[in-house]
Design a protein around this motif. Structure first.
Motif, short mmCIF file in Angstrom:
data_model
loop_
_atom_site.label_atom_id
_atom_site.label_comp_id
_atom_site.label_asym_id
_atom_site.label_seq_id
_atom_site.Cartn_x
_atom_site.Cartn_y
_atom_site.Cartn_z
N ALA A 1 0.98 -0.94 0.07
CA ALA A 1 0.04 -0.06 0.36
C ALA A 1 0.70 1.22 -0.19
O ALA A 1 0.68 2.24 -1.28
N PHE A 2 2.14 1.28 0.68
CA PHE A 2 2.62 2.51 1.03
C PHE A 2 3.43 2.67 -0.33
O PHE A 2 3.50 3.16 -0.65
N ASN A 3 3.82 1.39 -1.49
CA ASN A 3 4.60 1.85 -2.31
C ASN A 3 3.37 2.02 -3.25
O ASN A 3 4.15 3.39 -4.21
N GLN A 4 2.71 1.84 -3.22
CA GLN A 4 1.28 2.06 -4.22
C GLN A 4 1.07 3.73 -3.91
O GLN A 4 0.94 4.26 -5.21
N ILE A 5 1.06 4.27 -2.81
CA ILE A 5 1.04 5.71 -2.53
C ILE A 5 1.80 6.44 -3.64
O ILE A 5 2.20 7.56 -4.09
N ALA A 6 3.15 5.94 -2.84
CA ALA A 6 4.17 6.49 -3.49
C ALA A 6 4.85 6.69 -4.73
O ALA A 6 4.92 7.85 -5.08
N THR A 7 4.24 6.20 -5.54
CA THR A 7 4.38 5.37 -6.94
C THR A 7 3.02 7.14 -7.06
O THR A 7 3.60 7.80 -8.67
N VAL A 8 2.11 6.94 -6.68
CA VAL A 8 1.12 8.02 -7.11
C VAL A 8 1.70 9.57 -7.11
O VAL A 8 1.76 10.40 -7.73
N ILE A 9 2.34 9.45 -6.03
CA ILE A 9 2.56 10.64 -5.59
C ILE A 9 3.81 10.90 -6.72
O ILE A 9 4.50 12.40 -6.61
N GLN A 10 4.78 10.68 -6.37
CA GLN A 10 5.83 10.38 -7.49
C GLN A 10 4.86 10.90 -9.28
O GLN A 10 6.05 11.32 -9.62
N ASP A 11 3.86 10.54 -9.70
CA ASP A 11 3.47 10.06 -10.74
C ASP A 11 3.04 11.89 -10.54
O ASP A 11 3.07 12.43 -11.17
N VAL A 12 2.48 12.21 -9.87
CA VAL A 12 1.94 14.34 -9.54
C VAL A 12 3.03 15.29 -9.51
O VAL A 12 2.83 15.69 -9.97
N VAL A 13 3.69 14.46 -8.04
CA VAL A 13 5.29 15.30 -8.34
C VAL A 13 5.23 15.94 -10.03
O VAL A 13 6.20 16.89 -10.42
N PHE A 14 6.08 14.30 -10.84
CA PHE A 14 6.30 14.58 -11.96
C PHE A 14 5.54 15.93 -12.94
O PHE A 14 6.03 16.61 -13.90
N ILE A 15 4.43 15.67 -12.95
CA ILE A 15 3.41 16.24 -13.85
C ILE A 15 3.37 17.93 -13.13
O ILE A 15 3.49 18.73 -14.20
N GLY A 16 3.47 17.73 -11.96
CA GLY A 16 3.50 19.59 -10.76
C GLY A 16 4.25 19.83 -11.94
O GLY A 16 4.78 21.10 -11.85
N ALA A 17 6.02 19.13 -11.80
CA ALA A 17 7.26 19.57 -11.94
C ALA A 17 7.09 20.16 -13.56
O ALA A 17 8.02 21.51 -13.96
N ALA B 1 1.14 9.58 -16.77
CA ALA B 1 2.27 10.70 -15.79
C ALA B 1 3.35 10.47 -17.30
O ALA B 1 4.26 11.60 -16.80
N GLU B 2 4.23 9.61 -17.06
CA GLU B 2 4.89 9.29 -18.37
C GLU B 2 5.03 10.28 -19.21
O GLU B 2 6.25 10.48 -19.35
N GLU B 3 4.25 9.57 -20.17
CA GLU B 3 3.92 10.36 -21.09
C GLU B 3 3.70 12.08 -21.35
O GLU B 3 4.18 12.46 -21.87
N PHE B 4 2.52 11.93 -20.01
CA PHE B 4 2.42 13.69 -19.82
C PHE B 4 4.42 14.81 -19.42
O PHE B 4 4.58 15.74 -20.26
#
Length: 295
Positions: free
Chosen positions: A81-97, A180-183
């Motif tokens: 569960a932690f790994n899934q949430i961390a992955t979503v955080i990473q995706d959102v952060v990179f879109i935001g960057a 996220a990765e394509e964006f």
């Protein structure tokens, strides 16, 4: 008799002017010259800078999340569960960057990142050509090199823990990660590279970095060239179609196959992936023609 006095100016919004003094409405913005490049001219350093900011911000956010979990008596180690949430955080952060750096040049618009209409059959044709060429390369590479390494992403996401974790992992891998990765890599990083480089070097740089971020230790080194080739193919298809929806669909298709093969849960992969592909094919038809490239 003298010249009659000029009529008093009419003030107020009802006359089309402001209250302080009468003035004409501002002129309309000039039309873009014929043949002008419709894409944004983001400096080439935006891509590496956004990646660095995204990595640092992700590490900080995940560390804070892990600290909260530990304080509550949980254990972030091998916690799906932690790994899934961390992955979503990473995706959102990179879109935001990506959006943050794009805003340095001007107000970001969706079409600048490839969120735009595309012509259906040409997009299908380029997508088929791209994925076909990639599969040929992957097969030839596998026969020659015989790579033995594999990623442990699916295990870390808890696909063997429960049915809920299995479905959540499918949504994360087949839907969220491709968007996220394509964006970031095609819609932003590649587009920044294209402000300085031609198609080939920009696609190679972007593809190599795309492969590199999937590095998970020495055991995965042999499969990184395949992932780099996948990233290069995405860039070339994006260049030809101009729409991120095409590469998102291809990315989802690739992850669908990887997820189904890795978990042997082809039913879950098919339902989630089929729904995603239907959305990626339908959305471009619904978007208005608001970007310069489609006029």
């Amino acid at each position: 008799m003298g010249t009659p006095p000029a009529p008093a100016p009419q003030y107020g919004a009802q006359y089309g002017h402001g209250w302080a003094f009468p003035h004409p409405p501002p002129p309309s913005p000039p039309e873009r010259p014929e043949g002008a490049d419709p894409w944004p001219r983001w400096p080439v350093w935006y891509g590496p800078a956004a990646m660095a900011v995204g990595l640092v911000a992700t590490v900080m956010a995940v560390v804070i999340l892990g600290a909260f979990l530990s304080a509550g008596g949980g254990d972030p180690t091998n916690n799906s569960a932690f790994n899934q949430i961390a992955t979503v955080i990473q995706d959102v952060v990179f879109i935001g960057a990506a959006i943050l750096f794009a805003a340095r040049t001007g107000r970001p618009k969706a079409w600048q990142f490839g969120i735009r209409r595309s012509r259906f059959w040409p997009s299908v044709g380029w997508a088929a050509a791209g994925i076909g060429a990639f599969w040929v390369f992957a097969i030839v590479y596998s026969v020659i090199v015989r790579p033995k390494g594999e990623q442990d992403t699916l295990d870390s996401l808890g696909t063997n823990d429960s049915h809920l974790a299995l479905v959540c992992a499918a949504v994360l891998v087949i839907v969220i990660a491709p968007v996220a990765e394509e964006f970031f890599f095609r819609g932003f990083f590649y587009r920044a590279l294209r402000s300085r480089f031609s198609v080939a070097p920009a696609a190679i740089i972007d593809g190599v970095l795309f492969g590199a971020i999937h590095f998970q230790g020495a055991s995965t080194l042999e499969i990184l060239p395949v992932l780099a080739a996948l990233g290069i193919m995405f860039c070339l298809v994006y260049e030809r179609t101009g729409s991120l929806f095409t590469t998102i669909a291809l990315h989802s298709l690739n992850n669908l196959i990887a997820y189904g093969g890795g978990t042997h849960e082809w039913g879950v992969a098919g339902i989630v992936g089929g729904a995603a592909l239907l959305v990626w094919m339908t959305l471009p038809r619904l978007l208005p023609k608001t970007d310069p490239a489609m006029r």
